[in-house]
Design an enzyme around this catalytic site. Structure first.
Site, PDB file in Angstrom:
ATOM      1  N   HIS A 190      -4.316   0.590  26.403  1.00  0.00           N
ATOM      2  CA  HIS A 190      -4.315   0.453  24.948  1.00  0.00           C
ATOM      3  C   HIS A 190      -2.879   0.428  24.435  1.00  0.00           C
ATOM      4  O   HIS A 190      -1.929   0.755  25.132  1.00  0.00           O
ATOM      5  CB  HIS A 190      -5.063   1.621  24.292  1.00  0.00           C
ATOM      6  CG  HIS A 190      -4.301   2.919  24.315  1.00  0.00           C
ATOM      7  ND1 HIS A 190      -4.121   3.666  25.467  1.00  0.00           N
ATOM      8  CD2 HIS A 190      -3.661   3.603  23.332  1.00  0.00           C
ATOM      9  CE1 HIS A 190      -3.419   4.757  25.186  1.00  0.00           C
ATOM     10  NE2 HIS A 190      -3.115   4.737  23.904  1.00  0.00           N
ATOM     11  N   GLN A 192      -0.733   0.545  20.262  1.00  0.00           N
ATOM     12  CA  GLN A 192      -0.876   1.037  18.891  1.00  0.00           C
ATOM     13  C   GLN A 192      -0.147   0.101  17.929  1.00  0.00           C
ATOM     14  O   GLN A 192       0.709  -0.691  18.340  1.00  0.00           O
ATOM     15  CB  GLN A 192      -0.318   2.452  18.767  1.00  0.00           C
ATOM     16  CG  GLN A 192      -1.019   3.471  19.639  1.00  0.00           C
ATOM     17  CD  GLN A 192      -0.453   4.871  19.447  1.00  0.00           C
ATOM     18  OE1 GLN A 192      -0.556   5.466  18.372  1.00  0.00           O
ATOM     19  NE2 GLN A 192       0.179   5.400  20.487  1.00  0.00           N
TER      20      GLN A 192
END
Length: 374
Positions: A190, A192
């Site tokens: 992931h 951000q």
């Protein structure tokens, strides 16, 4: 063609599915809803003005309780299952973006005081989002398939445009932290996105330098563009060249491992990239990350930071989008820590020679989509 579909989690946070085909996106209309019954979201943290430096500091004490390295069966970024609900209600997904449950900025939007002084505080306006790159629990951007990585690029671009249009936002920052040595708290692949209510200090310095250079060239050339031209002419620190993007170790690298990935055309941010440029970015970036991981026998921790132009009109023509990938890894078993000179004075001392780092990266893996320089 990437299609995005927006929905809401049970506490009101926005969640957006990004799918690579309209057919897959159509199925999102019947995707499960979030039934967790989460409590109401907390309010904003606080932004405090540091009069000694002219910088804003976010105070986000609520982040102390955020999830930290959970086991795979408790990962909040894995798809939900009949026995366990996660942050993502669907039982499978391609790429997902959602508002962070523990944001440093937001959820409220607004303007910071225009003339702050010592003791000035304000709500930490803005927005923080999580980008889940894939439904698989392990990996990073570099382990994605080219098709999935391309969808992530589209997600970054779409979110950059959407966040840039929100009230009070002055800078949009897409990034990936990889590795426990960097401070990653979730192992799921992931990244951000932070949408700041101010221009962060490093971005402000680069924007001022870029604007001064742009004006001195009679608005004919950008500073990052000139650096790219110089690196391509020299060749000493070049790593690879694609049709629309090139990667090199910067002349004055701060970190033991530092690479800049730069578009050949002047664009202010990811949202301005054409489809063919996004295709090339995907290929060159995956090639670059393969070389980074080819340096050592274990994966290299890094921060991949997309430097986009601030939203202030005076900076955008002069500021060129580029990626700055940095790692504190200076040897197989050694990390560089920011100690006295770097942490206290902001004066970096590099432990490696940029030209040698570039040579190591050129030799790290066989040629991939980019043109490898010998």
């Amino acid at each position: 063609m990437t299609v995005h579909t927006s929905t809401r989690l049970s506490d009101g946070r926005e969640l957006i599915y990004f799918d690579s085909s309209p057919e897959t996106a159509q199925r999102r209309q019947s995707a499960p809803a979030d039934t967790r019954g989460l409590p109401a979201r907390p309010g904003n943290g606080t932004a405090r003005y540091d009069a000694l430096t002219g910088e804003w500091i976010a105070v986000a004490a609520h982040r102390q309780s955020r999830t930290h390295l959970p086991p795979a069966d408790q990962c909040p970024l894995c798809p939900s299952s009949p026995s366990r609900a996660s942050e993502i209600p669907a039982e499978d997904y391609e790429v997902v973006v959602f508002e962070n449950r523990f944001p440093s900025f937001g959820p409220d939007l607004g303007q910071l005081p225009a003339d702050p002084a010592w003791g000035t505080t304000a709500p930490a306006y803005g927005r923080c989002e999580v980008v889940a790159f894939d439904s698989a629990h392990e990996g990073s951007f570099g382990s994605l398939s080219p098709a999935r990585a391309r969808t992530v690029v589209d997600a970054w671009a779409q979110r950059t445009a959407a966040l840039s249009a929100m009230d009070g936002i002055r800078q949009v920052f897409c990034f990936e932290n990889r590795g426990a040595d960097i401070g990653v708290t979730l192992l799921h692949p992931h990244g951000q996105i932070y949408a700041y209510p101010f221009i962060p200090p490093r971005s402000a310095v680069m924007a001022q330098q870029a604007a001064a250079f742009y004006e001195a060239s009679d608005r004919r050339q950008t500073l990052v563009g000139a650096a790219l031209d110089a690196e391509r002419t020299s060749g000493d620190r070049m790593i690879l060249e694609g049709k629309h993007f090139s990667a090199f170790v910067p002349f004055a690298a701060r970190w033991p491992l530092e690479v800049h990935l730069v578009p050949h055309r002047q664009v202010a941010d990811l949202a301005e990239l054409r489809d063919d440029e996004r295709d090339d970015l995907t290929a060159v970036y995956l090639d670059l990350l393969a070389r980074v991981d080819g340096l050592y026998s274990t994966p290299t921790p890094y921060i991949a930071a997309w430097q986009q132009a601030p939203l202030d009109a005076r900076f955008r023509p002069a500021s060129r989008l580029h990626l700055q990938l940095t790692s504190p890894r200076r040897a197989e078993d050694k990390l560089k820590f920011l100690a006295g000179s770097e942490a206290a004075m902001g004066a970096f001392i590099n432990d490696t020679i940029p030209e040698q780092v570039a040579a190591n990266l050129r030799a790290a893996v066989p040629a991939a989509p980019g043109k490898v320089l010998s």
